[in-house]
Design a protein around this motif. Structure first.
Motif, PDB file in Angstrom:
ATOM      1  N   VAL A  99       1.705   2.040  -3.584  1.00 12.72           N
ATOM      2  CA  VAL A  99       0.564   2.613  -4.301  1.00 12.72           C
ATOM      3  C   VAL A  99       0.370   4.071  -3.900  1.00 12.72           C
ATOM      4  O   VAL A  99       0.146   4.946  -4.746  1.00 12.72           O
ATOM      5  CB  VAL A  99      -0.711   1.805  -4.005  1.00 12.72           C
ATOM      6  CG1 VAL A  99      -1.924   2.440  -4.667  1.00 12.72           C
ATOM      7  CG2 VAL A  99      -0.545   0.352  -4.441  1.00 12.72           C
ATOM      8  N   MET A 110       0.064  -0.026  -9.144  1.00  4.73           N
ATOM      9  CA  MET A 110      -1.144   0.757  -9.373  1.00  4.73           C
ATOM     10  C   MET A 110      -2.263  -0.116  -9.955  1.00  4.73           C
ATOM     11  O   MET A 110      -3.420  -0.013  -9.543  1.00  4.73           O
ATOM     12  CB  MET A 110      -0.847   1.944 -10.302  1.00  4.73           C
ATOM     13  CG  MET A 110       0.327   2.807  -9.857  1.00  4.73           C
ATOM     14  SD  MET A 110       0.208   3.364  -8.142  1.00  4.73           S
ATOM     15  CE  MET A 110      -1.078   4.595  -8.270  1.00  4.73           C
ATOM     16  N   ASP A 118       3.684   1.774 -12.925  1.00  5.86           N
ATOM     17  CA  ASP A 118       3.735   0.314 -13.017  1.00  5.86           C
ATOM     18  C   ASP A 118       4.911  -0.147 -13.874  1.00  5.86           C
ATOM     19  O   ASP A 118       5.591  -1.134 -13.539  1.00  5.86           O
ATOM     20  CB  ASP A 118       2.431  -0.223 -13.607  1.00  5.86           C
ATOM     21  CG  ASP A 118       1.274  -0.136 -12.630  1.00  5.86           C
ATOM     22  OD1 ASP A 118       1.529  -0.056 -11.420  1.00  5.86           O
ATOM     23  OD2 ASP A 118       0.111  -0.153 -13.081  1.00  5.86           O
ATOM     24  N   CYS A 147       0.804  -1.224   0.000  1.00  6.03           N
ATOM     25  CA  CYS A 147       0.000   0.000   0.000  1.00  6.03           C
ATOM     26  C   CYS A 147       0.836   1.273   0.000  1.00  6.03           C
ATOM     27  O   CYS A 147       0.466   2.242  -0.681  1.00  6.03           O
ATOM     28  CB  CYS A 147      -0.984  -0.019   1.168  1.00  6.03           C
ATOM     29  SG  CYS A 147      -2.316  -1.233   0.945  1.00  6.03           S
ATOM     30  N   ALA A 183      -3.577  -2.301  -7.247  1.00 12.35           N
ATOM     31  CA  ALA A 183      -4.452  -1.567  -6.330  1.00 12.35           C
ATOM     32  C   ALA A 183      -5.839  -1.374  -6.915  1.00 12.35           C
ATOM     33  O   ALA A 183      -6.853  -1.431  -6.194  1.00 12.35           O
ATOM     34  CB  ALA A 183      -3.832  -0.207  -6.002  1.00 12.35           C
TER      35      ALA A 183
END
Length: 215
Positions: free
Chosen positions: A104, A140, A123, A101, A143
């Motif tokens: 991201v 990304m 990415d 996380c 996520a």
């Protein structure tokens, strides 16, 4: 992390690069006042456990074979006692989220700031430069599949303990406010395009303000 698809986890990477190198970088970095500092790397370095090149680091090595080492667990438990941290079992999923996380979150920041034009650029860098498993698409894309709302919830949970740098990125919060996260969100491609559109609009506004001497 290996179960997720990475070739190795972060501590194995430290051992590969050399814990003397990692500690040198750590000493040069200014830790924000509201972030909790962990002395584990320093103690590993001071114990002469420099990684694969010395045969011990966060792991013990027999040739190139990585093995768990109870001495490291003793060292880590000692740090917990010194800092008054109550130890608990941390499930694999929580470990994964605490590592992914923040990737991201920072990716969303650099898209929002115009450093990267689109989420897919982030990415591309992580897949080709940092070993993020290609079949996962990059942090990304992962996520978007996982749910930005869950990423935001994780960052909000971590920020009080780990510092304001861990607060959810503004772009993620705007996505949340617009209803474009979670189970009822648009497709992942739409989310990427929306992030890029916000960035383009923001960058154009900053350029306009700058040309008029407003920044």
């Amino acid at each position: 992390m290996e179960g997720f698809g990475f070739a190795m986890g972060p501590l194995a990477v430290r051992d590969l690069a050399g814990n003397d190198v990692g500690y040198s970088i750590r000493k040069a970095r200014k830790i924000p006042a509201d972030e909790r500092f962990s002395p584990i790397l320093q103690r590993v370095f001071e114990a002469g456990r420099l990684g694969q090149k010395t045969g011990t680091g966060f792991y013990r090595y027999e040739g190139r074979t990585r093995l768990s080492d109870p001495d490291i667990m003793t060292l880590i438990e000692g740090v917990s006692r010194d800092l008054g941290i109550t130890r608990r079992e941390i499930p694999d999923e929580e470990i994964l989220l605490r590592l992914l996380c923040p990737l991201v979150n920072e990716g969303a920041r650099i898209v929002d700031e115009g450093i990267a034009i689109r989420a897919s650029d982030v990415d591309t860098v992580y897949v080709n430069g940092y070993g993020f498993p290609a079949y996962k698409g990059g942090p990304m894309f992962w996520a978007q599949q996982f749910g930005f709302d869950k990423v935001i919830a994780t960052m909000r949970k971590l920020a009080p303990t780990h510092g304001q740098r861990w607060r959810p990125a503004s772009l993620l919060e705007r996505l949340a406010a617009s209803g474009r996260v979670g189970a009822t969100a648009k497709s992942p491609v739409d989310l990427t395009q929306q992030a890029a559109a916000w960035c383009t609009s923001s960058c154009a506004a900053r350029s306009s303000y700058s040309s008029r001497g407003l920044l």
